[in-house]
Design a protein around this motif. Structure first.
Motif, PDB file in Angstrom:
ATOM      1  N   UNK A  10      21.510 -68.081  60.994  1.00  0.00           N
ATOM      2  CA  UNK A  10      22.745 -68.167  60.207  1.00  0.00           C
ATOM      3  C   UNK A  10      22.516 -69.169  59.084  1.00  0.00           C
ATOM      4  N   UNK A  11      22.762 -68.732  57.857  1.00  0.00           N
ATOM      5  CA  UNK A  11      22.675 -69.617  56.692  1.00  0.00           C
ATOM      6  C   UNK A  11      24.090 -69.741  56.127  1.00  0.00           C
ATOM      7  N   UNK A  12      24.309 -70.731  55.262  1.00  0.00           N
ATOM      8  CA  UNK A  12      25.587 -70.755  54.545  1.00  0.00           C
ATOM      9  C   UNK A  12      25.318 -71.089  53.091  1.00  0.00           C
ATOM     10  N   UNK A  13      26.065 -70.405  52.210  1.00  0.00           N
ATOM     11  CA  UNK A  13      25.933 -70.731  50.785  1.00  0.00           C
ATOM     12  C   UNK A  13      26.761 -71.972  50.447  1.00  0.00           C
ATOM     13  N   UNK A  14      27.431 -72.546  51.452  1.00  0.00           N
ATOM     14  CA  UNK A  14      28.274 -73.724  51.226  1.00  0.00           C
ATOM     15  C   UNK A  14      29.712 -73.413  51.603  1.00  0.00           C
ATOM     16  N   UNK A  15      30.618 -74.294  51.242  1.00  0.00           N
ATOM     17  CA  UNK A  15      32.027 -74.118  51.597  1.00  0.00           C
ATOM     18  C   UNK A  15      32.814 -73.503  50.452  1.00  0.00           C
TER      19      UNK A  15
END
Ligand SMILES: [Zn+2]
Length: 278
Positions: A10-15
């Motif tokens: 799981x990655x996130x591009x940020x909030x």
């Protein structure tokens, strides 16, 4: 995390910070603010979760976050920080040129903004060797949105893909790589798709915006953004019990605290038992 031969992270591009009222639809603030405390502008903190999948020799990226093209005014409205996706891919040893397939569950900016980026004043594909996969109906709607949802659609996130011949438009459910299945789940939009990952007798289900956070597990907790909330309700009634029954891992597209977990039935409702991926 491994499911047989299939591996995912799981990655996130940020909030992204969105209005709490819009995120919980008809649910009164006195109820939702206990689960997610709003900031002074009534916004709640959401993640833009993406998945990196290795399956059958293919490298697949599911969702691309908001990316880097939005103007400063919009970045401020949505509380966007610098895009993190490319850095996170590199942390797992992947360069943007190594992605074979990009899947967009739908074409709202917080799910596909990273599809393209600006290089020397031109909008280009961020993943130059990838096919970008989206439902045809979603693409057609995104090219011609209505007054109610046009603030979420930006042509520059997907029109350049078609021009470059990189777009694959699907009509309905389809396996796109071994153990990577796209499943149409309308409600949020008419043609949103979820993703089921399977291998070694185990599965994980990426809800996208059908159940954007664990706080949206109660059936009537449906986003105000949804174009077809009754269809969302039908699909929640179909898929949440399926995950409970089959023991599939739930993956939430916007949950900053609990991106993954196992679902359980409790007192006639559903709850999540958080799971750490990696
Ligand atoms: Zn959306």
């Amino acid at each position: 995390m491994k499911l047989g031969d299939l591996e995912f992270h799981i990655l996130s591009d940020g909030d992204v910070w969105l209005d709490g009222g819009a995120m919980f639809g008809v649910v009164p603030k006195v109820l939702w603010e206990r689960k997610m405390a709003p900031d002074a502008k009534n916004r709640i903190q959401l993640a833009m979760n993406c998945l990196l999948v290795r399956a059958g020799g293919k490298t697949v990226l599911i969702e691309t976050g908001a990316g880097t093209k939005m103007n400063p005014k919009l970045r401020q409205i949505y509380g966007l920080e610098d895009s993190r996706l490319i850095g996170q891919l590199e942390r797992y040893g992947y360069h943007n040129t190594e992605i074979d397939i990009v899947i967009n569950t739908h074409l709202h900016f917080d799910h596909c903004g990273g599809n393209t980026r600006i290089e020397q004043d031109k909008v280009v594909c961020t993943f130059p060797n990838a096919k970008y996969v989206v439902q045809r109906g979603e693409y057609e709607h995104a090219r011609n949105p209505n007054e109610r949802d046009q603030a979420s659609y930006f042509d520059e996130n997907y029109a350049p893909l078609e021009k470059a011949g990189k777009l694959a438009l699907l009509e309905g459910d389809r396996a796109i790589a071994p153990g990577v299945e796209l499943i149409r789940a309308p409600g949020h939009t008419a043609n949103m798709q979820c993703v089921k990952l399977s291998g070694g007798g185990k599965s994980a289900f990426f809800f996208a915006d059908l159940v954007p956070t664990a706080a949206h597990l109660p059936l009537p907790w449906i986003m105000g953004y949804d174009l077809y909330p009754m269809t969302t309700l039908e699909n929640k009634k179909k898929w949440i019990p399926e995950l409970v029954k089959e023991g599939w891992i739930a993956l939430f597209g916007h949950d900053a605290r609990t991106p993954a977990g196992h679902l359980r039935e409790k007192n006639g409702g559903f709850e999540v038992e958080p799971l750490t991926i990696d």
